[in-house]
Write an enzyme that holds these catalytic residues in place. Structure first.
Site, PDB file in Angstrom:
ATOM      1  N   GLU A   1      -2.939  -0.089  -5.200  1.00 19.14           N
ATOM      2  CA  GLU A   1      -1.782  -0.916  -4.521  1.00 19.14           C
ATOM      3  C   GLU A   1      -0.926  -1.513  -5.591  1.00 19.14           C
ATOM      4  O   GLU A   1      -1.369  -1.653  -6.710  1.00 19.14           O
ATOM      5  CB  GLU A   1      -2.849  -2.089  -3.712  1.00 19.14           C
ATOM      6  CG  GLU A   1      -3.632  -1.731  -2.760  1.00 19.14           C
ATOM      7  CD  GLU A   1      -3.954  -2.767  -1.762  1.00 19.14           C
ATOM      8  OE1 GLU A   1      -3.476  -3.980  -1.936  1.00 19.14           O
ATOM      9  OE2 GLU A   1      -4.994  -2.622  -0.798  1.00 19.14           O
TER      10      GLU A   1
ATOM     11  N   LYS B   1      -8.202   1.508   5.573  1.00 16.63           N
ATOM     12  CA  LYS B   1      -7.699   0.088   5.493  1.00 16.63           C
ATOM     13  C   LYS B   1      -6.153  -0.016   6.185  1.00 16.63           C
ATOM     14  O   LYS B   1      -5.559   0.949   6.211  1.00 16.63           O
ATOM     15  CB  LYS B   1      -7.702  -0.394   3.978  1.00 16.63           C
ATOM     16  CG  LYS B   1      -6.861   0.223   2.981  1.00 16.63           C
ATOM     17  CD  LYS B   1      -6.848   0.084   1.817  1.00 16.63           C
ATOM     18  CE  LYS B   1      -6.083   0.847   0.733  1.00 16.63           C
ATOM     19  NZ  LYS B   1      -6.256   0.297  -0.715  1.00 16.63           N
TER      20      LYS B   1
ATOM     21  N   ASN C   1       1.164  -4.911  -5.669  1.00 22.24           N
ATOM     22  CA  ASN C   1       1.428  -6.041  -5.129  1.00 22.24           C
ATOM     23  C   ASN C   1       2.362  -6.981  -5.467  1.00 22.24           C
ATOM     24  O   ASN C   1       2.745  -7.251  -6.539  1.00 22.24           O
ATOM     25  CB  ASN C   1       0.164  -7.045  -5.275  1.00 22.24           C
ATOM     26  CG  ASN C   1      -1.191  -6.385  -4.754  1.00 22.24           C
ATOM     27  OD1 ASN C   1      -1.247  -6.685  -3.636  1.00 22.24           O
ATOM     28  ND2 ASN C   1      -1.808  -5.794  -5.502  1.00 22.24           N
TER      29      ASN C   1
ATOM     30  N   ARG D   1      -7.148  -5.923 -11.780  1.00 24.49           N
ATOM     31  CA  ARG D   1      -5.883  -6.363 -11.378  1.00 24.49           C
ATOM     32  C   ARG D   1      -5.154  -6.307 -12.714  1.00 24.49           C
ATOM     33  O   ARG D   1      -5.524  -7.011 -13.653  1.00 24.49           O
ATOM     34  CB  ARG D   1      -5.886  -7.720 -10.733  1.00 24.49           C
ATOM     35  CG  ARG D   1      -4.641  -8.461 -10.956  1.00 24.49           C
ATOM     36  CD  ARG D   1      -3.530  -8.004  -9.861  1.00 24.49           C
ATOM     37  NE  ARG D   1      -3.738  -7.253  -8.450  1.00 24.49           N
ATOM     38  CZ  ARG D   1      -3.547  -8.348  -7.780  1.00 24.49           C
ATOM     39  NH1 ARG D   1      -3.282  -9.564  -8.054  1.00 24.49           N
ATOM     40  NH2 ARG D   1      -3.996  -7.920  -6.382  1.00 24.49           N
TER      41      ARG D   1
ATOM     42  N   LYS E   1       0.870  -1.202   0.059  1.00 24.45           N
ATOM     43  CA  LYS E   1       0.087   0.097  -0.011  1.00 24.45           C
ATOM     44  C   LYS E   1       0.923   1.206   0.128  1.00 24.45           C
ATOM     45  O   LYS E   1       0.721   2.413  -0.661  1.00 24.45           O
ATOM     46  CB  LYS E   1      -1.064  -0.157   0.882  1.00 24.45           C
ATOM     47  CG  LYS E   1      -1.979  -1.156   0.849  1.00 24.45           C
ATOM     48  CD  LYS E   1      -2.642  -1.183   2.338  1.00 24.45           C
ATOM     49  CE  LYS E   1      -3.925  -2.175   2.262  1.00 24.45           C
ATOM     50  NZ  LYS E   1      -3.383  -3.788   1.890  1.00 24.45           N
TER      51      LYS E   1
ATOM     52  N   ARG F   1     -15.973  -3.701  -1.390  1.00 25.87           N
ATOM     53  CA  ARG F   1     -14.696  -4.547  -1.700  1.00 25.87           C
ATOM     54  C   ARG F   1     -14.528  -5.236  -2.875  1.00 25.87           C
ATOM     55  O   ARG F   1     -15.248  -5.997  -3.280  1.00 25.87           O
ATOM     56  CB  ARG F   1     -14.167  -5.281  -0.512  1.00 25.87           C
ATOM     57  CG  ARG F   1     -14.130  -4.581   0.949  1.00 25.87           C
ATOM     58  CD  ARG F   1     -13.982  -5.542   2.015  1.00 25.87           C
ATOM     59  NE  ARG F   1     -15.058  -6.451   2.160  1.00 25.87           N
ATOM     60  CZ  ARG F   1     -15.234  -7.409   3.017  1.00 25.87           C
ATOM     61  NH1 ARG F   1     -14.049  -7.649   3.813  1.00 25.87           N
ATOM     62  NH2 ARG F   1     -16.199  -8.119   3.195  1.00 25.87           N
TER      63      ARG F   1
ATOM     64  N   ARG G   1     -12.219  -7.085 -10.740  1.00 19.71           N
ATOM     65  CA  ARG G   1     -12.892  -7.699  -9.664  1.00 19.71           C
ATOM     66  C   ARG G   1     -14.307  -6.971  -9.155  1.00 19.71           C
ATOM     67  O   ARG G   1     -14.067  -5.948  -8.566  1.00 19.71           O
ATOM     68  CB  ARG G   1     -12.014  -8.236  -8.689  1.00 19.71           C
ATOM     69  CG  ARG G   1     -10.896  -9.060  -9.167  1.00 19.71           C
ATOM     70  CD  ARG G   1      -9.797  -9.121  -8.149  1.00 19.71           C
ATOM     71  NE  ARG G   1      -9.163  -7.575  -8.373  1.00 19.71           N
ATOM     72  CZ  ARG G   1      -7.993  -7.547  -7.650  1.00 19.71           C
ATOM     73  NH1 ARG G   1      -7.466  -8.459  -6.757  1.00 19.71           N
ATOM     74  NH2 ARG G   1      -7.548  -6.273  -7.656  1.00 19.71           N
TER      75      ARG G   1
ATOM     76  N   ASP H   1      -3.082  -2.946  -8.474  1.00 16.81           N
ATOM     77  CA  ASP H   1      -4.660  -2.562  -8.597  1.00 16.81           C
ATOM     78  C   ASP H   1      -5.121  -1.284  -8.920  1.00 16.81           C
ATOM     79  O   ASP H   1      -4.369  -0.230  -8.217  1.00 16.81           O
ATOM     80  CB  ASP H   1      -5.072  -2.970  -7.079  1.00 16.81           C
ATOM     81  CG  ASP H   1      -4.965  -4.308  -6.499  1.00 16.81           C
ATOM     82  OD1 ASP H   1      -5.086  -5.361  -7.528  1.00 16.81           O
ATOM     83  OD2 ASP H   1      -4.846  -4.856  -5.414  1.00 16.81           O
TER      84      ASP H   1
END
Length: 319
Positions: free
Chosen positions: A283, A162, A285, A212, A127, A235, A227, A275
């Site tokens: 984000e 978050k 990842n 993603r 993050k 979410r 998603r 993301d």
């Protein structure tokens, strides 16, 4: 053709779902190239007199839903004897994970390629790493102080809060100005002011999906997996009940990838999943990005092939 030795550090292989597990897709590609595969979990790694070792098992795979792997007898190996190691242990990113990166780093110093680079796994919180690309992000604040988080809410009126160490949608909340649960949510996520916490201006395009995007050596796969939150959810996480839909990258998606690609290459982050919600990076990842198998099946891709072409090129150039 040279037979390379590949190690993988991952969660228990018997617990994966082969139809959607990205590590499984990578291992199938390595096996198709005739590489030897050594399977390890985090507790199998250890160090003796400054040398990183592991209790490992050679692994063979079959691409089917059940009875999909065979393990040979355990043997003790030096990590530096492997040509490449995939670090695919899922978060939590805790002290045990950090210790493992030190073991992997010792092997890296002896010439083993580690995907992704251990130092960058430690440095690049998934993050907080977005801080290097403010031009790509929605307004964001990180604090453990309730008054600063409340102040951000007053400014932007509709926010997401978050923890910095979560995954799969864990402890992600949406707060609107005037929500009577605001203080309780902030207390829960910050653990009463003990933990740094991220707040971001809410992005309404989450209804269209949390995209993603996978990058190999900074080059994006040209399709993302959107998603889409379940009804009544904010979410976009498959673990939180979201559905998924593949789609081509937008012009803005490609632009975001161009912004971050040089830094990913510099840091040895060979395989990354970012993301993106709407037009904003949320984000980066770096630990164990997923969605290979979903994108492969929807668009007749072989993302693992592209990844291993990059890995093999590095090994050949090293040799």
């Amino acid at each position: 053709m040279k037979t390379y030795k590949l190690g993988i550090v991952m969660d228990a292989i018997e617990s994966i779902k082969t139809y959607k597990d990205s590590s499984f897709a990578m291992l199938l590609e390595a096996q198709s190239r005739g590489w030897q595969i050594y399977y390890m979990q985090l507790p199998d790694l250890y160090m003796e007199s400054g040398i990183s070792l592991a209790v490992a098992q050679q692994l063979t795979l079959i691409d089917q839903p059940t009875d999909y792997f065979q393990l040979q007898h355990t043997e003790t190996i030096q990590l530096a004897d492997l040509d490449v190691i995939l670090m695919r242990k899922d978060p939590p990113f805790d002290l045990e994970y950090i210790y493992a990166t030190y073991f992997l780093e010792q092997a890296e110093q002896q010439g083993t390629l580690v995907v992704n680079r251990p130092q960058s796994l430690r440095d690049c919180n998934e993050k907080l790493f977005t801080r290097e690309f403010p031009q790509c992000c929605t307004p964001t604040r990180v604090s453990r102080k309730a008054e600063l988080l409340n102040q951000f809410l007053q400014t932007h009126e509709d926010i997401i809060i978050k923890p910095l160490d979560g995954m799969g949608g864990k402890s992600i909340f949406r707060i609107r100005q005037g929500d009577p649960n605001t203080n309780a949510i902030i207390e829960a996520v910050t653990q009463y002011g003990k933990c740094q916490t991220m707040v971001q201006k809410f992005i309404p395009e989450i209804l269209e999906g949390d995209k993603r995007i996978l990058l190999i050596d900074g080059k994006p796969v040209p399709y993302s997996l959107a998603r889409i939150p379940a009804e009544g959810e904010n979410r976009g996480n498959l673990a939180a009940g979201a559905s998924s839909r593949g789609q081509p990258l937008s012009e803005r998606d490609f632009w975001i990838c161009e912004q971050i690609a040089p830094v990913l290459r510099e840091k040895g982050l060979i395989f990354v999943g970012i993301d993106v919600i709407g037009d904003y990076l949320t984000e980066i990842n770096v630990t164990s990005p997923t969605c290979i198998r979903e994108l492969d099946s929807q668009f007749s891709l072989n993302i693992s092939y592209d990844l291993f072409e990059s890995i093999q090129s590095r090994l050949e150039n090293r040799n």
